[in-house]
Write a protein that holds these residues in place. Structure first.
Motif, mmCIF file in Angstrom:
data_model
loop_
_atom_site.group_PDB
_atom_site.id
_atom_site.type_symbol
_atom_site.label_atom_id
_atom_site.label_comp_id
_atom_site.label_asym_id
_atom_site.label_seq_id
_atom_site.Cartn_x
_atom_site.Cartn_y
_atom_site.Cartn_z
ATOM 1 N N UNK A 167 0.796 -1.221 0.000
ATOM 2 C CA UNK A 167 0.000 0.000 0.000
ATOM 3 C C UNK A 167 0.827 1.267 0.000
ATOM 4 N N UNK A 168 2.029 1.191 -0.540
ATOM 5 C CA UNK A 168 2.936 2.338 -0.621
ATOM 6 C C UNK A 168 2.594 3.217 -1.821
ATOM 7 N N UNK A 169 2.530 4.508 -1.610
ATOM 8 C CA UNK A 169 2.289 5.450 -2.703
ATOM 9 C C UNK A 169 3.489 5.443 -3.648
ATOM 10 N N UNK A 170 3.230 5.428 -4.958
ATOM 11 C CA UNK A 170 4.297 5.394 -5.958
ATOM 12 C C UNK A 170 4.362 6.722 -6.704
ATOM 13 N N UNK A 171 5.542 7.319 -6.709
ATOM 14 C CA UNK A 171 5.810 8.532 -7.479
ATOM 15 C C UNK A 171 6.807 8.179 -8.579
ATOM 16 N N UNK A 172 6.490 8.539 -9.799
ATOM 17 C CA UNK A 172 7.381 8.301 -10.943
ATOM 18 C C UNK A 172 7.717 9.614 -11.624
ATOM 19 N N UNK A 173 9.013 9.903 -11.708
ATOM 20 C CA UNK A 173 9.514 11.027 -12.500
ATOM 21 C C UNK A 173 10.068 10.438 -13.795
ATOM 22 N N UNK A 174 9.462 10.744 -14.924
ATOM 23 C CA UNK A 174 9.799 10.099 -16.196
ATOM 24 C C UNK A 174 11.271 10.272 -16.552
ATOM 25 N N UNK A 175 11.780 11.478 -16.451
ATOM 26 C CA UNK A 175 13.227 11.733 -16.580
ATOM 27 C C UNK A 175 13.862 10.989 -17.755
ATOM 28 N N UNK A 176 13.336 11.174 -18.943
ATOM 29 C CA UNK A 176 13.841 10.475 -20.134
ATOM 30 C C UNK A 176 15.265 10.921 -20.461
ATOM 31 N N UNK A 177 16.142 9.947 -20.731
ATOM 32 C CA UNK A 177 17.522 10.217 -21.111
ATOM 33 C C UNK A 177 17.815 9.524 -22.441
ATOM 34 N N UNK A 178 17.972 10.323 -23.484
ATOM 35 C CA UNK A 178 18.154 9.769 -24.830
ATOM 36 C C UNK A 178 19.489 9.039 -24.982
ATOM 37 N N UNK A 179 20.456 9.319 -24.110
ATOM 38 C CA UNK A 179 21.740 8.618 -24.191
ATOM 39 C C UNK A 179 21.638 7.183 -23.667
ATOM 40 N N UNK A 180 20.580 6.908 -22.915
ATOM 41 C CA UNK A 180 20.439 5.589 -22.309
ATOM 42 C C UNK A 180 19.531 4.653 -23.094
ATOM 43 N N UNK A 181 18.462 5.206 -23.695
ATOM 44 C CA UNK A 181 17.564 4.380 -24.485
ATOM 45 C C UNK A 181 16.735 5.250 -25.410
ATOM 46 N N UNK A 182 16.024 4.610 -26.323
ATOM 47 C CA UNK A 182 15.216 5.339 -27.296
ATOM 48 C C UNK A 182 13.863 5.700 -26.691
ATOM 49 N N UNK A 183 13.156 6.590 -27.359
ATOM 50 C CA UNK A 183 11.814 6.945 -26.908
ATOM 51 C C UNK A 183 10.899 5.723 -26.928
ATOM 52 N N UNK A 184 11.040 4.874 -27.935
ATOM 53 C CA UNK A 184 10.201 3.675 -28.028
ATOM 54 C C UNK A 184 10.475 2.731 -26.857
#
Length: 329
Positions: A167-184
Motif C-alpha cells: 500500500x505504498x504510494x508510488x511517485x514516478x519522474x519520467x526523466x527520459x535520457x536519450x543517451x540511455x535508451x530510445x523513446x520507443x
C-alpha cells in the motif's frame, strides 16, 4: 491526496544509480582543476527530502572502491539512510563529468556502462523494503534506472510490486535520457508502469511516453494528463521550467508560476522540484501547497551550483521571499 504515516516507516524509499561527479572549470581537453562530488537523480531527491526533515532511504549499488565510499559517505553525511545500499565487488562505481563550455551550456559525459549501479538487483530492493518493520510511505522511481540494464529494470519492477503489496504510494519522474535508451524503449516501460503509479511527474514533452500510442500524437498536456488520470494515476504534475508547473487531478488543474531567481545552474532543478513536491505531500499539504514548495525548492537548485548542494532546509524555504541584498542574521 495525502500519505498516511505509519510508525517506524521511512517516509520515502528511492533507488537508482549515484555516481562520482567531477566538475571542470572549463573545456576538459585543456585540463585544469575539477571539483569532486556525487550525482544521481534519485539520491538528489533523497538529499532534498532529508534536508526538509523527512526520512529518506536510498537503495542503490556502488562498487567496492573509493568512489563508492564517497557516494555512501556523502549520503550519510546528508542524513540519507543507506542501509538498503549494496557494494558490488565485480563492477565499478559510475562516473559523470560536467564540462562548462559556454556561460549557458554545460556538456555532460557519462562513464557508467557496466557500472555497479546498472547491476542493482531485485533482491537488494526486497532488502530495502524489509529494512524496517513497516514499508516506506512513498516509493520514488525515475525513468533513468530501468534504462541502465536488465537487472536494474527488474529491480524497479520488483519495487513496484512490493509497493502495491504494502500500500505504498508510488511517485514516478519520467526523466527520459536519450543517451540511455530510445523513446520507443522508454515508452514501452513507462506505459507498463502506469497502472502502479499514483503521482506522475514529467515535462510536457515526456508525457507522450506514458500514454497509449493512439492517444499521444498531437495531444495537449491537459488531454494527455486526463488520459493518465483515467488510467488510475491520481496526480499528473507537468514541469514547465521557467514557466513553472501545472498539476492535474480529479478536481481539475492548477498552475504555479516559477519563482524568479538569478539562474546559475539548471542541473538538478527537476530533482529538487520532486523533493519539494513529495515533502509537501508527506506533510498533507493540498495541491497548491505542494506546487508552491516544489517551485520553491526548484528555484533554490537553479540559483545554486551543483546537483544537490543548493537544496534548502525547511527553515530556509522562506528565504526566496526576502528582498535583494537582504542579510540574514
Amino acid at each position: 491526496m495525502s500519505v498516511t504515516g505509519r510508525a517506524g516507516a521511512a517516509d520515502v524509499l528511492t533507488l537508482g544509480e549515484s555516481m562520482v561527479a567531477l566538475r571542470g572549470s572549463g573545456p576538459l581537453k585543456l585540463g585544469g582543476s575539477m571539483d569532486v562530488s556525487i550525482a544521481g537523480a534519485e539520491s538528489n531527491v533523497a538529499i532534498g527530502l532529508a534536508r526538509l526533515g523527512h526520512t529518506a532511504r536510498w537503495a542503490g549499488a556502488v562498487g567496492e572502491d573509493e568512489a563508492g565510499e564517497l557516494v555512501l559517505r556523502t549520503l550519510r553525511a546528508e542524513g540519507v539512510d543507506v542501509s538498503g545500499a549494496t557494494r558490488d565487488p565485480d563492477a565499478p562505481t559510475g562516473l559523470i563529468l560536467f564540462e562548462p563550455r559556454l556561460p549557458e551550456v554545460t556538456r555532460v559525459h557519462y562513464y557508467r556502462a557496466g557500472s555497479a549501479g546498472s547491476r542493482l538487483t531485485a533482491a537488494a530492493v526486497e532488502s530495502a523494503f524489509a529494512a524496517t518493520p513497516d514499508a516506506p510511505r512513498v516509493l520514488h522511481l525515475t525513468g533513468i534506472t530501468p534504462a541502465l540494464g536488465p537487472s536494474a529494470l527488474a529491480a524497479c519492477r520488483r519495487a513496484l510490486e512490493l509497493a502495491r503489496e504494502h500500500g505504498t504510494t508510488v511517485c514516478l519522474d519520467v526523466n527520459f535520457r536519450s543517451r540511455l535508451w530510445t523513446e520507443a524503449e522508454s515508452a514501452a516501460v513507462m506505459r507498463s508502469w502506469i497502472p502502479y503509479v499514483d503521482v506522475l511527474i514529467a515535462s510536457d514533452d515526456e508525457l507522450p511516453l506514458c500514454v497509449p500510442e493512439t492517444t499521444a500524437p498531437g495531444g495537449t498536456a491537459a488531454a494527455l494528463a486526463k488520459g493518465l488520470l483515467a488510467q488510475g494515476v491520481r496526480e499528473v504534475v507537468v514541469k514547465l521550467g521557467a514557466d513553472g508547473a501545472t498539476a492535474y487531478g480529479t478536481d481539475g488543474e492548477l498552475h504555479a508560476p516559477a519563482r524568479p531567481v538569478r539562474a546559475v545552474d539548471a542541473v538538478g532543478a527537476g530533482d529538487a522540484f520532486v523533493a519539494g513536491y513529495l515533502s509537501a505531500l508527506l506533510d498533507g499539504e493540498d495541491v497548491a501547497g505542494r506546487l508552491d514548495r516544489a517551485v520553491t525548492t526548484g528555484a533554490f537548485a537553479v540559483a545554486s551550483h551543483g546537483d544537490w548542494e543548493g537544496a534548502p532546509t525547511r527553515s530556509e524555504l522562506g528565504l526566496l521571499g526576502a528582498g535583494p541584498g537582504t542579510v540574514v542574521r
